[in-house]
Design an enzyme around this catalytic site. Structure first.
Site, PDB file in Angstrom:
ATOM      1  N   TYR A   1      42.895  46.938  33.956  1.00  0.00           N
ATOM      2  CA  TYR A   1      44.265  46.557  34.155  1.00  0.00           C
ATOM      3  C   TYR A   1      44.479  44.874  34.133  1.00  0.00           C
ATOM      4  O   TYR A   1      43.556  43.893  34.868  1.00  0.00           O
ATOM      5  CB  TYR A   1      44.587  46.892  35.492  1.00  0.00           C
ATOM      6  CG  TYR A   1      46.397  46.587  35.815  1.00  0.00           C
ATOM      7  CD1 TYR A   1      47.184  46.943  35.363  1.00  0.00           C
ATOM      8  CD2 TYR A   1      46.601  45.537  37.261  1.00  0.00           C
ATOM      9  CE1 TYR A   1      48.440  46.773  35.628  1.00  0.00           C
ATOM     10  CE2 TYR A   1      47.698  45.890  36.879  1.00  0.00           C
ATOM     11  CZ  TYR A   1      48.625  45.951  36.256  1.00  0.00           C
ATOM     12  OH  TYR A   1      50.130  45.884  37.249  1.00  0.00           O
TER      13      TYR A   1
ATOM     14  N   ASP B   1      39.397  38.072  32.363  1.00  0.00           N
ATOM     15  CA  ASP B   1      40.054  38.563  33.246  1.00  0.00           C
ATOM     16  C   ASP B   1      39.719  38.773  34.232  1.00  0.00           C
ATOM     17  O   ASP B   1      39.270  39.550  35.224  1.00  0.00           O
ATOM     18  CB  ASP B   1      41.339  39.901  33.203  1.00  0.00           C
ATOM     19  CG  ASP B   1      41.823  39.808  34.054  1.00  0.00           C
ATOM     20  OD1 ASP B   1      42.569  39.232  35.184  1.00  0.00           O
ATOM     21  OD2 ASP B   1      42.480  40.554  33.726  1.00  0.00           O
TER      22      ASP B   1
ATOM     23  N   LYS C   1      45.876  35.781  42.222  1.00  0.00           N
ATOM     24  CA  LYS C   1      45.226  36.510  43.542  1.00  0.00           C
ATOM     25  C   LYS C   1      44.953  35.354  44.591  1.00  0.00           C
ATOM     26  O   LYS C   1      45.638  34.950  45.168  1.00  0.00           O
ATOM     27  CB  LYS C   1      44.183  37.397  43.920  1.00  0.00           C
ATOM     28  CG  LYS C   1      45.121  38.801  42.897  1.00  0.00           C
ATOM     29  CD  LYS C   1      44.495  40.133  43.614  1.00  0.00           C
ATOM     30  CE  LYS C   1      45.176  41.166  42.385  1.00  0.00           C
ATOM     31  NZ  LYS C   1      45.005  42.035  40.801  1.00  0.00           N
TER      32      LYS C   1
HETATM   33  C1  PLP Z   1      46.150  42.315  40.348  1.00  0.00           C
HETATM   34  C2  PLP Z   1      45.399  41.881  38.869  1.00  0.00           C
HETATM   35  C3  PLP Z   1      46.734  41.384  37.220  1.00  0.00           C
HETATM   36  C4  PLP Z   1      47.819  42.105  37.912  1.00  0.00           C
HETATM   37  O1  PLP Z   1      47.985  40.290  39.240  1.00  0.00           O
HETATM   38  P1  PLP Z   1      49.463  40.764  39.428  1.00  0.00           P
HETATM   39  O2  PLP Z   1      49.578  39.827  39.961  1.00  0.00           O
HETATM   40  O3  PLP Z   1      49.685  41.520  40.096  1.00  0.00           O
HETATM   41  O4  PLP Z   1      51.217  40.323  38.762  1.00  0.00           O
HETATM   42  C5  PLP Z   1      45.570  41.011  36.343  1.00  0.00           C
HETATM   43  N1  PLP Z   1      44.602  41.407  35.989  1.00  0.00           N
HETATM   44  C6  PLP Z   1      43.385  42.260  37.057  1.00  0.00           C
HETATM   45  C7  PLP Z   1      41.678  42.196  36.616  1.00  0.00           C
HETATM   46  C8  PLP Z   1      44.073  42.318  38.299  1.00  0.00           C
HETATM   47  O5  PLP Z   1      43.314  42.439  39.054  1.00  0.00           O
END
Ligand code: PLP
Length: 411
Positions: A128, A223, A251
């Site tokens: 994701y 990511d 995060k």
């Molecule tokens: C949570 C997450 C996102 C998206 O971040 P948001 O702050 O919810 O937009 C993107 N990549 C990874 C790996 C994530 O865990």
């Protein structure tokens, strides 16, 4: 609000029942509006790594608040956090702050396309990268939880350049490069998957991607929105010793306020406006409150022993859950790295999203409800990693494992 929530992963659609409405958080705990207390293993999906509402973070925020909430102009604190991120994360020589992980991933994608002059990208099934159109192809997190094929409303033209491969499958990546010569701008991945449940990289996978991207003139993007400052202070790239060209973060670096960031090699980052031509902007980006929470959170994490403590407490939890599953006769597998863990109701091993999908999700739903009744709040999906914090004690873990034993005996 659609489904009663402002983010689908908060709903209980896949585990059954209605989402709980919460009132407050502190340390390892979360209280609902009826006053029930839960041990929290969601940790606001990762940011609460020092424990919720840490007194030092709150104190710093109170001080920052008195100076105002947003300047819309350069702020000293942005420089402080930028230096901390550059010092911590091996690949990052320059950084741009945004307001969410989604934004960071959208921007980094534009950047790799701008830098290489190529349009195609490779992502992995079950990973994701936020909810931007280009990434909603075989995506993890809520897309996986709700079993959505791909989202309606995403034009074919925006995903036509998104190629996908199974996680941990270097051969599939090689094939994509062979079939699309000089067309692939880069690879983006979760260096440890958390959005299809917890799936670590096989030995050699990250290294293999590093070599393949270099051989093909493509860029490698980690990511690290979830893994950054979570599985090590310098993220997965420090932990595994593989340095990507660019990194996205979110995060933890916001310490519970809305922050995302992308950064990497100076020659690539110099393309970002106003240094270069690639446009990306934000009214509230780098605002003093978010920077303050991030700075204080990183300061706390830098103190000696934090990652050892996270690793110890989380291993105890993960081992305990697997042991209980074995004793009570349930097929299960899982693991952890530092304060990130996962648990599947399938014998495993789980190397990719296809393997993860073999989990007994109906059983997970019953397990989730049982744990709630015992005062343990887990992510309401089989396909999400769990998170511990520095505030979780041995007693919390013991209580959680005891609850799991009772629940699993009756599944
Ligand atoms: C949570 C997450 C996102 C998206 O971040 P948001 O702050 O919810 O937009 C993107 N990549 C990874 C790996 C994530 O865990």
């Amino acid at each position: 609000m659609p489904g009663g929530v402002n983010s689908p992963v908060r709903a209980f659609k896949s585990v059954g029942g209605q989402p709980i409405v919460f009132d407050r958080v502190k340390g390892a705990y979360i209280w609902d509006v009826d006053g029930n207390q839960y041990i929290d293993y969601v940790g606001t999906w990762g940011p609460a790594i020092c424990g919720h509402a840490h007194p030092e973070v709150l104190a710093a925020l109170h001080d920052a608040l008195d100076k105002g909430t947003s300047f819309g102009a350069p702020c000293y604190l942005e420089n402080v956090l930028a230096e901390m991120v550059i010092d911590a994360v091996p690949s990052v020589e320059m950084v741009r702050f945004v307001n969410s992980g989604t934004e960071a991933c959208m921007a980094v994608l534009r950047l790799i396309r701008a830098f290489t002059g190529r349009d195609k990208i490779i992502k992995f099934e079950g990973c994701y990268h936020g909810h931007a159109d280009m990434f909603l192809v075989k995506a993890g997190s809520g897309v996986a939880t709700l079993g959505l094929p791909d989202s309606p409303g995403v034009p074919k033209s925006t995903t036509a350049n998104t190629l996908t491969a199974p996680y941990n499958d270097l051969e599939a990546v090689k094939k994509l490069f062979a079939e699309n010569p000089d067309q692939i701008a880069g690879i983006i991945l979760e260096p440890v998957v958390g959005n299809a449940g917890f799936i670590p990289p096989d030995a050699g996978f990250l290294e293999g991607l590093r070599v393949l991207t270099q051989e093909n003139g493509a860029l490698l993007v980690f990511d690290e929105v979830m893994t950054g400052f979570r599985i090590a202070y310098g993220g997965a790239q420090e932990k595994f010793g593989v340095t990507p060209d660019l990194t996205t973060m979110g995060k933890v670096i916001g310490g519970g306020l809305p922050v995302g960031a992308y950064g990497g090699r100076r020659d690539i980052m110099q393309m970002v406006a106003p240094a270069g031509p690639m446009y990306q902007a934000g009214t509230l980006s780098g605002n003093p409150l978010a920077m303050t929470a991030g700075i204080k959170t990183l300061e706390l994490l830098k103190r000696p022993g934090t990652y050892e403590q996270l690793d110890r407490i989380t291993k105890k939890l993960s081992d305990g859950l697997l042991q209980v599953a074995q004793e009570t006769g349930h097929a299960a597998c899982g693991g952890q790295i530092s304060g990130m863990f996962g648990f599947f109701f399938t014998a495993g091993p789980v190397h990719n999203y296809e393997d993860a999908k073999l989990s007994d999700t109906a059983k997970f739903g019953r397990f989730h409800r049982g744990m709630l009744e015992h005062g343990v709040y887990l992510a309401p999906s089989q396909f999400e990693a769990g998170f511990t914090s520095l505030a979780h004690t041995d007693a919390d873990i013991d209580r959680t494992i005891a609850a799991a034993r009772q629940v699993m005996q009756n599944l």
